[in-house]
Design an enzyme around this catalytic site. Structure first.
Site, PDB file in Angstrom:
ATOM      1  N   HIS A  54      -8.063  -2.247  -8.730  1.00  0.00           N
ATOM      2  CA  HIS A  54      -9.325  -2.830  -8.290  1.00  0.00           C
ATOM      3  C   HIS A  54      -9.914  -3.824  -9.281  1.00  0.00           C
ATOM      4  CE1 HIS A  54      -9.054  -0.078  -4.994  1.00  0.00           C
ATOM      5  NE2 HIS A  54     -10.074  -0.680  -4.440  1.00  0.00           N
ATOM      6  N   TYR A  69      -0.427  -2.158  -0.964  1.00  0.00           N
ATOM      7  CA  TYR A  69      -0.930  -1.206  -1.955  1.00  0.00           C
ATOM      8  C   TYR A  69      -1.926  -0.212  -1.366  1.00  0.00           C
ATOM      9  CZ  TYR A  69      -0.058  -0.786  -6.990  1.00  0.00           C
ATOM     10  OH  TYR A  69       0.425  -0.413  -8.224  1.00  0.00           O
ATOM     11  N   HIS A  79      -3.151   5.294   0.830  1.00  0.00           N
ATOM     12  CA  HIS A  79      -4.063   6.400   1.133  1.00  0.00           C
ATOM     13  C   HIS A  79      -3.362   7.733   1.403  1.00  0.00           C
ATOM     14  CE1 HIS A  79      -6.525   2.747   1.880  1.00  0.00           C
ATOM     15  NE2 HIS A  79      -7.373   3.447   1.159  1.00  0.00           N
TER      16      HIS A  79
END
EC number: 1.14.99.1
Length: 604
Positions: free
Chosen positions: A193, A371, A374
């Site tokens: 992130h 990417y 989850h």
């Protein structure tokens, strides 16, 4: 007369053929260019192939193709013959030679400078210079094509909600056979992130992460204003607070930094860090706290070594050292674990100094999409002897303070994460994010799975059964998509059959690895002018980078130096449950579908 004119316009419109490049006629990375309305040319320059569609190999190319093993063969060799690899690892010149081959062969698959973006399916100055766009590995499907994937498949793609519910949604938790743990899962989310920062106001093609790589903006902030609000401006350090005798991030109130928290979160639990979304889960705030402590620790080391340096130089040099630490940990711990290789990966920028290599990077939209891991997330989070569901875990920094970092590290090191490939392992709490990932891929007009496989020198799948490795999901996918050449990239990555005892399938690894290694080694600190001790404050700073590991990061910053790794240490934990992704829906009703995950971004 008006009616006749309208009919003539319609006839002319229907008479125009679809863009001739819709069928993706150019092979082997040849570039398709339309000529008139119904002709095309393939530019085969420097592809190693020639002919109308760049499909005939040149002599040297033919030899290379004959000698080159398939990716699955290479993977098998690297994950077997442990005794041989122990010998290779023990001789530096052999290890360096193999590592150099890995880096060169992977990074050359990524075009640098970047070529396309969502707006421009051809090379343009705008697609090169506009940093607010993600780049693209493949151009968008051309406008005016007969089907969403060009010419293959049905006129309309299946409902994304149906795709998620039938093929992606978890029935029962499927543990990763590689033993990946939650320390890895949250590291992945925290690390990525800094460069996966889709701009929700402008859409999925745009990013707010203008550094396009490992710049640690998730620690220091994307803008200079945010950085200054987080800095102490003394001895190079970042602001912090002491709670229960330990260092934690400062609060939003103390820094005036914007963070995303629901209104009910009390002020003392609104921690402020570089990334505005890291208040989402305590696992992210755990890593944010660890890296905050590491920055201030490195500042102390440099201050002792260079008492003459001012605050600014201490801060800037510490940031460069942390960038180096991050890259080393990602290659030698993170990627090492994912690979499953017996060969020991090595972070050594000097291996590329005599190669043609560009020290720049641009994050690709496809890299962001693939990417979305989850399925790593469990149904509940186990910390010490307590269990938290998603509703209890989200935006709850009090858990971090209650248990402390030591218990967090110990617990997440023991808790196994989910398998990503194989289908039906996305937790119910993330189903809206999975749906949004599909919808946004369609909005950006991604090409099909097989086109991406060809782009990265993989053999296209011939059937859905070859993709999934089983019959039930394959038959249902074929009914919905009609043609394997129309299969979408993102759902395909999650339903693809995993490699033996692995977390991912072939496509995820062979697409993800080039993006990853190019982004890491393309960092400026890896260039010849930067990669020297003086850049990092001398041998002391250089040593911090060259000895970094996930274990040393934890030992230097978490009380008691708890043992950690990116996999559970009891191999039986990963073998405890054997589940077929094609099983019934049992257990789905036990998951609360009202769990609220932030829907502003598919990246969370």
């Amino acid at each position: 007369m008006l009616a006749r004119a309208l009919l003539l316009c319609v006839a002319l419109a229907l008479g125009h053929a679809a863009n001739p490049c819709c069928s993706n006629p150019c092979q082997n990375r040849g570039v398709c260019m339309s000529v008139g309305f119904d002709q095309y040319q393939c530019d085969c320059t420097r592809t190693g192939f020639y002919g109308e569609n760049c499909s005939t190999p040149e002599f040297l190319t033919r030899i290379k193709l004959f000698l080159k093993p398939t990716p699955n063969t290479v993977h098998y060799i690297l994950t077997h013959f442990k005794g041989v690899w122990n010998i290779v690892n023990s001789f530096p010149f052999l290890r360096n030679a193999v590592m150099k081959y890995v880096l060169v062969s992977r990074s050359h698959l990524i075009e640098s400078p970047p070529t396309y973006n969502a707006q421009y399916g051809y090379k343009s100055w705008e697609s090169f210079s506009n940093l607010s766009y993600y780049t693209r590995a493949l151009p968008p499907v051309a406008d005016g094509c007969p089907t969403p994937m060009g010419v293959k498949g049905k006129k309309e793609l299946p409902d994304s909600k149906e795709i998620v519910e039938k093929f992606l949604l978890r029935r029962k938790f499927i543990p990763d056979p590689q033993g990946t743990n939650m320390m890895f899962a949250f590291f992945a989310q925290h690390f990525t992130h800094q460069f996966f920062k889709t701009d929700p106001k402008r859409g999925p093609a745009f990013t707010k992460g203008l550094g396009h790589g490992v710049d640690l903006s998730h620690i220091y902030g994307e803008t200079l204003d945010r950085q200054h609000k987080l800095r102490l401006f003394k001895d190079g350090k970042m602001k912090y607070q002491i709670i229960n005798g330990e260092v934690y991030p400062p609060t939003v109130k103390d820094t005036q930094v914007e963070m995303i928290y629901p209104p009910h979160i009390p002020e003392h639990l609104r921690f402020a860090v570089g990334q505005e979304v890291f208040g989402l889960v305590p696992g992210l705030m755990m890593y944010a706290t660890i890296w905050l402590r590491e920055h201030n620790r490195v500042c102390d080391v440099l201050k002792q070594e260079h008492p003459e340096w001012d605050d600014e130089r201490l801060f800037q040099t510490s940031r460069l050292i942390l960038i180096g630490e991050t890259i080393k940990i990602v290659i030698e711990d993170y990627v090492q674990h994912l690979s499953g290789y017996h060969f020991k990966l090595k972070f050594d920028p000097e291996l590329l100094f005599n190669q043609q290599f560009q020290y720049q990077n641009r994050i690709a939209a496809e890299f962001n999409t693939l990417y979305h891991w989850h399925p790593l997330l469990p149904d509940t989070f186990q910390i010490d002897d307590q269990e938290y569901n998603f509703q209890q875990f989200l935006y709850n920094n009090s858990i971090l303070l209650e248990h402390g970092l030591t218990q967090f590290v110990e617990s997440f090191s023991r808790q196994i994460a989910g398998r990503v490939a194989g289908g039906r392992n996305v937790p119910a709490a993330a189903q809206k994010i999975a749906k949004a990932s599909i919808d946004q891929s369609r909005e950006m007009k991604y090409q099909s799975l097989n086109e991406y496989r060809k782009r990265f020198r993989l053999t296209p799948y011939k059937s859905f059964e070859e993709l999934t490795g089983e019959k039930e999901m394959a038959a249902e996918l074929e009914a919905l998509y009609g043609d394997i050449d129309a299969m979408e990239l993102y759902p395909a990555l999650l339903v693809e059959k995993p490699r033996p005892d692995a977390i991912f399938g072939e496509t995820m690894v062979e697409l993800g690895a080039p993006f990853s290694l190019k982004g890491l080694l393309g960092n400026p600190i890896c260039s010849p002018d930067y990669w020297k001790p003086s850049t990092f404050g001398g041998e002391v700073g250089f040593k911090i980078i060259n000895t970094a590991s996930i274990q040393s990061l934890i030992c230097n910053n978490v009380k008691g130096c708890p043992f950690t790794a990116f996999s559970v240490q009891d191999p039986q934990l990963s073998k405890a449950v054997t589940i077929n992704a094609s099983a019934s829906h049992s257990g789905l009703d036990d998951v609360n579908p009202t769990v609220l995950l932030k829907e502003r971004s598919t990246e969370l």
